[in-house]
Design an enzyme around this catalytic site. Sequence first.
Site, PDB file in Angstrom:
ATOM      1  N   ARG A 116     -10.209 -11.733   1.939  1.00 24.38           N
ATOM      2  CA  ARG A 116     -11.100 -12.769   1.399  1.00 24.38           C
ATOM      3  C   ARG A 116     -10.435 -14.140   1.393  1.00 24.38           C
ATOM      4  NH1 ARG A 116     -11.703  -9.277  -3.968  1.00 24.38           N
ATOM      5  NH2 ARG A 116     -11.239  -7.714  -2.381  1.00 24.38           N
ATOM      6  N   LYS A 175       0.838  -1.200   0.000  1.00 21.96           N
ATOM      7  CA  LYS A 175       0.000   0.000   0.000  1.00 21.96           C
ATOM      8  C   LYS A 175       0.873   1.250   0.000  1.00 21.96           C
ATOM      9  CE  LYS A 175      -3.857  -1.958   2.698  1.00 21.96           C
ATOM     10  NZ  LYS A 175      -4.938  -1.756   1.710  1.00 21.96           N
TER      11      LYS A 175
HETATM   12  N1  BES Z   1      -7.976  -3.971   4.554  1.00 22.08           N
HETATM   13  C1  BES Z   1      -8.194  -3.558   3.220  1.00 22.08           C
HETATM   14  C2  BES Z   1      -9.507  -2.806   3.023  1.00 22.08           C
HETATM   15  C3  BES Z   1      -9.596  -1.452   3.645  1.00 22.08           C
HETATM   16  C4  BES Z   1      -9.306  -0.324   2.901  1.00 22.08           C
HETATM   17  C5  BES Z   1     -10.044  -1.283   4.931  1.00 22.08           C
HETATM   18  C6  BES Z   1      -9.438   0.923   3.451  1.00 22.08           C
HETATM   19  C7  BES Z   1     -10.163  -0.031   5.493  1.00 22.08           C
HETATM   20  C8  BES Z   1      -9.874   1.078   4.749  1.00 22.08           C
HETATM   21  C9  BES Z   1      -8.214  -4.775   2.294  1.00 22.08           C
HETATM   22  O1  BES Z   1      -7.415  -5.829   2.673  1.00 22.08           O
HETATM   23  C10 BES Z   1      -7.737  -4.289   0.973  1.00 22.08           C
HETATM   24  O2  BES Z   1      -6.597  -3.927   0.895  1.00 22.08           O
HETATM   25  N2  BES Z   1      -8.609  -4.285  -0.023  1.00 22.08           N
HETATM   26  C11 BES Z   1      -8.273  -3.855  -1.316  1.00 22.08           C
HETATM   27  C12 BES Z   1      -8.813  -4.852  -2.305  1.00 22.08           C
HETATM   28  C13 BES Z   1      -8.311  -4.650  -3.710  1.00 22.08           C
HETATM   29  C14 BES Z   1      -6.839  -4.980  -3.780  1.00 22.08           C
HETATM   30  C15 BES Z   1      -9.101  -5.536  -4.611  1.00 22.08           C
HETATM   31  C16 BES Z   1      -8.895  -2.481  -1.535  1.00 22.08           C
HETATM   32  O3  BES Z   1     -10.016  -2.253  -1.061  1.00 22.08           O
HETATM   33  O4  BES Z   1      -8.240  -1.639  -2.121  1.00 22.08           O
HETATM   34 MN    MN Z   2      -5.431  -5.608   1.980  1.00 16.50          MN
END
Ligand code: BES
Ligand code: MN
Length: 516
Positions: free
Chosen positions: A360, A286
Amino acid sequence: MGPIGTRTIGPDGAAGVNTELLVVCLYKGEAAPESLAGAAAPALQSGDFSGKEGEMALLYTGEGGNGNGVAASRLMLLGLGERDGFTLDKLRRAAATAAKKARSLKAGEMVLSPRTPHAATGEQAAQAAAEGAALGLYRFRKYKSGIKNKTDETDDEEQSDPGVELLAADDEATASATRRGAEAGEKIARGARLARDLANEPGSTATPEFLAGQAEEISTRHDMGLTVLDRAGIDSESMTGLSTVGRSSSQEPRFIVLEHRGGGDEAPVVLVGKGVTFDSGGISIKPSAGMEEMKFDMGGGAAVLGAMEAVGALGLPVNVVALVPATENLPAGDAYKPGDVLQFSNGKTVEVISTDAEGRLILADALLYAKRYDPACVIDCATLTGAVLVGLGKAASGLMGNDDDLVSEVQAAGESAGERAWPLPLFEDYTDQIESDTADIKNTGGRNAGTLTAGAFLKEFADFPWAHLDVAGTAWDVPLKNPYVAKGATGTPARLLVELLRARSESSNTSQHERR
Ligand code: BES
Ligand code: MN
Ligand code: ZN
């Protein structure tokens, strides 16, 4: 936070209540109770207080004040707004406002007289008032230096939490309903506060092992079954997702199983909570700005543990199983990679497109594990997608599932708990969107409908009535005008889950009575 008590009103009415702070809740345009009319008159007549929602007037009654035989040293008039639009959630908010004000006044105690909304019972009102006060007083301050005696919940100005009591009419029925409601509300709030504490904890303290330790404490307190799988156990159960995501972290993953047996041989409700104790994204790392927020990525798991704490304290006559797959998601030399293919224990193969879609993968293992219970239903909650923030903001959790009745039941529980969840569709098209060229499915579906492709992914592993709550927007940092929600973790959806289980236990009791 001390326990929430009750006090019955004596022959002198509200005026006879001897306390540092008596909180009188009034609807818009409503007169004060007769015994307080003299003391309240100036505030009402001046127009300074009209009963508008959130309005507050503080009156001093001592010598030289406008005492008129009022035993309390301070009166707080608190506006509830229109009587017709009054709800349990407005009562929660009012109680939180009052309790916070009591603390800033350094009052040692307050007595609040809850009002009962049209469609509710006195017991429900007492519960909501207790929840509101206990949640409103919540603070996470253990890492603030200069605060003495932190475990006693006093802060730099030595402001400790006020004792909270609810006022009930003199008759035994009302008094005992108030007592029951206050006790339940306090237990539910304690669960939600635990959920907040766990999620607020930094990632390097709240590790998978730490969460397992917390589950152990819950199991000891409430005599629940506990199983904790370590890395070896996770591998021997063929939990591909959890094993793979947890592989590159020096903190071992854990799979936590808590079992509350209160419902005889009934099929259990299984609660699943995402427990990613820190989500860096892994190799699909990230951006660094805001990454500290990813300590909240176990908010779903924290809520499930908080709900179990409340379920145990309430001794609910239901069978509930909590499953929390817990791991960090970190990059390292042996980390899993985009392009990898994972095979799950049901044979399904998954192509990894992003190692940041890790939630997931670990939830899939938990859903597969849930099958062995032949569950009545499974509800998972997870901070799963940033996309749910785009869709619903922080006003509601995203709600999906494969069973319309269960989805409605979850939505209704959220409504009564004041933790709103809003239904979203799981059309076949979203399943098409996660088709993979290499494997059966892939773990992302592109930019469009990110929350729903995540839901469609989970659906592939849910072989029972199932609902999914995406709490990425609601589990933390909700800057809404809600006095019972603090900064940081909200504890959502712990109270929703407890509400649903209570409603289930009550309706199964009723149907047993009906059968007799
Ligand atoms: N933990 C994150 C989701 C999240 C994002 C929670 C912002 C709280 C605030 C999750 O594991 C994630 O990174 N999701 C990705 C999925 C994508 C790679 C398909 C996302 O939402 O960007
Ligand atoms: Mn994630
Ligand atoms: Zn995540």
